[in-house]
Design a protein around this motif. Structure first.
Motif, mmCIF file in Angstrom:
data_model
loop_
_atom_site.group_PDB
_atom_site.id
_atom_site.type_symbol
_atom_site.label_atom_id
_atom_site.label_comp_id
_atom_site.label_asym_id
_atom_site.label_seq_id
_atom_site.Cartn_x
_atom_site.Cartn_y
_atom_site.Cartn_z
ATOM 1 N N ARG A 177 -12.015 2.686 6.720
ATOM 2 C CA ARG A 177 -11.955 1.898 7.956
ATOM 3 C C ARG A 177 -10.724 1.005 8.051
ATOM 4 O O ARG A 177 -10.204 0.738 9.138
ATOM 5 C CB ARG A 177 -13.222 1.057 8.084
ATOM 6 C CG ARG A 177 -13.338 -0.080 7.070
ATOM 7 C CD ARG A 177 -14.701 -0.709 7.116
ATOM 8 N NE ARG A 177 -15.711 0.242 6.644
ATOM 9 C CZ ARG A 177 -17.021 0.129 6.940
ATOM 10 N NH1 ARG A 177 -17.451 -0.869 7.665
ATOM 11 N NH2 ARG A 177 -17.871 1.023 6.464
ATOM 12 N N ASP A 178 -10.224 0.522 6.888
ATOM 13 C CA ASP A 178 -9.058 -0.350 6.888
ATOM 14 C C ASP A 178 -7.753 0.405 6.671
ATOM 15 O O ASP A 178 -6.706 -0.202 6.458
ATOM 16 C CB ASP A 178 -9.206 -1.423 5.803
ATOM 17 C CG ASP A 178 -9.356 -0.834 4.407
ATOM 18 O OD1 ASP A 178 -9.421 0.407 4.282
ATOM 19 O OD2 ASP A 178 -9.401 -1.619 3.426
ATOM 20 N N GLY A 179 -7.814 1.742 6.730
ATOM 21 C CA GLY A 179 -6.612 2.548 6.546
ATOM 22 C C GLY A 179 -6.334 2.936 5.112
ATOM 23 O O GLY A 179 -5.354 3.627 4.831
ATOM 24 N N THR A 180 -7.180 2.509 4.178
ATOM 25 C CA THR A 180 -7.000 2.836 2.762
ATOM 26 C C THR A 180 -7.208 4.331 2.529
ATOM 27 O O THR A 180 -8.215 4.887 2.956
ATOM 28 C CB THR A 180 -8.001 2.057 1.891
ATOM 29 O OG1 THR A 180 -7.749 0.657 2.029
ATOM 30 C CG2 THR A 180 -7.872 2.456 0.429
ATOM 31 N N PRO A 181 -6.263 5.004 1.836
ATOM 32 C CA PRO A 181 -6.448 6.415 1.526
ATOM 33 C C PRO A 181 -7.345 6.595 0.302
ATOM 34 O O PRO A 181 -7.184 5.909 -0.705
ATOM 35 C CB PRO A 181 -5.018 6.897 1.236
ATOM 36 C CG PRO A 181 -4.295 5.681 0.749
ATOM 37 C CD PRO A 181 -4.928 4.509 1.439
ATOM 38 N N ALA A 215 -9.599 3.694 15.759
ATOM 39 C CA ALA A 215 -9.468 2.655 16.782
ATOM 40 C C ALA A 215 -8.309 1.713 16.497
ATOM 41 O O ALA A 215 -7.678 1.193 17.420
ATOM 42 C CB ALA A 215 -10.776 1.871 16.884
ATOM 43 N N SER A 216 -8.003 1.494 15.230
ATOM 44 C CA SER A 216 -6.929 0.555 14.872
ATOM 45 C C SER A 216 -5.539 1.155 15.056
ATOM 46 O O SER A 216 -4.534 0.444 14.980
ATOM 47 C CB SER A 216 -7.085 0.119 13.407
ATOM 48 O OG SER A 216 -6.748 1.176 12.520
ATOM 49 N N GLY A 217 -5.465 2.467 15.277
ATOM 50 C CA GLY A 217 -4.173 3.113 15.467
ATOM 51 C C GLY A 217 -3.427 3.438 14.189
ATOM 52 O O GLY A 217 -2.229 3.706 14.218
#
Length: 230
Positions: A177-181, A215-217
């Motif tokens: 969700r926070d972009g962490t791979p 949603a965060s792009g």
């Protein structure tokens, strides 16, 4: 019959079905209807820094963390699945590849090579290798990939080299969700090389992505590959 199949390309639909292409096509359409033109796509090529990957995704179906496969590439999933993780610690492939490239240990003397030989003896095949000679050829190819990546400072996408659909078969990475791979599945050899060389951008296959990340792009950043030198 074999020549006729090749001439008519009759094997292509079979490979497509096995790769889940019809389902993925429907998923892509659904994603575009839901998220617009910038929606995530199945087998999409993304770019990550290998050393930014600190955790594996840990499947735990009983607690809301399903087991995802390559066929789920591009799926947008809500809920708390991305919180199920395990540290990216010691791993036979990574350790053996580091032994070879950093400590000059011959491939045949690494734990990985011996493990692969055992798998061939027990199962008849692993990673497309059937014999010791196949393994030697495979690791000679890895030497070439390493040398090219070290010289260029980047790595060519798996899809462009192996002529697959998108980045199918590449380094599989889910996006939290926070972009962490989060690492999962195949592509470990290429990933280990990128990790050892600390490449700033490594091509990967988009796995599952959290709805909040869409949603965060964050995809805009993940889609940006290495910039050419001026």
């Amino acid at each position: 019959m074999t020549d006729l199949r090749k001439a008519l390309n009759l094997d292509a639909p079979v490979r497509a079905i096995k790769a889940g292409v019809p389902v993925k096509t429907l998923r892509n359409i659904s994603n575009r209807l839901r998220f617009g033109a910038d929606a995530p796509q199945s087998d999409e090529l993304i770019w990550v820094r290998a050393r930014d990957v600190t955790d594996w995704y840990k499947p735990d179906p009983a607690n809301g963390a399903p087991r995802f496969r390559r066929r789920h590439s591009g799926m947008v999933v809500d809920s708390d699945w991305d919180k199920s993780r395990k540290p990216f610690g010691s791993q036979i492939k990574l350790d053996s590849i580091r032994d070879h490239f950093e400590r000059n240990v011959p491939w045949q003397k690494t734990d990985l090579f011996q493990w692969m030989l055992k798998q061939i003896a027990e199962k008849g095949r692993i990673d497309g290798c059937h014999t010791r000679e196949d393994l030697i050829a495979r690791y000679q190819q890895l030497d070439q990939i390493y040398a090219e990546a070290k010289q260029s400072g980047t790595m060519r996408p798996h899809g462009s080299v192996n002529q697959t659909r998108g980045e199918q078969g590449g380094i599989l990475v889910h996006i939290a969700r926070d972009g962490t791979p989060l690492r999962d599945g195949g592509g470990m050899h290429r990933f280990a090389i990128a990790y050892i060389l600390d490449l700033p951008k490594v091509p990967a296959q988009l796995g599952v992505i959290h709805a909040d990340a869409v949603a965060s792009g964050v995809l805009q950043t993940l889609r940006t590959g290495p910039q050419p030198e001026r």
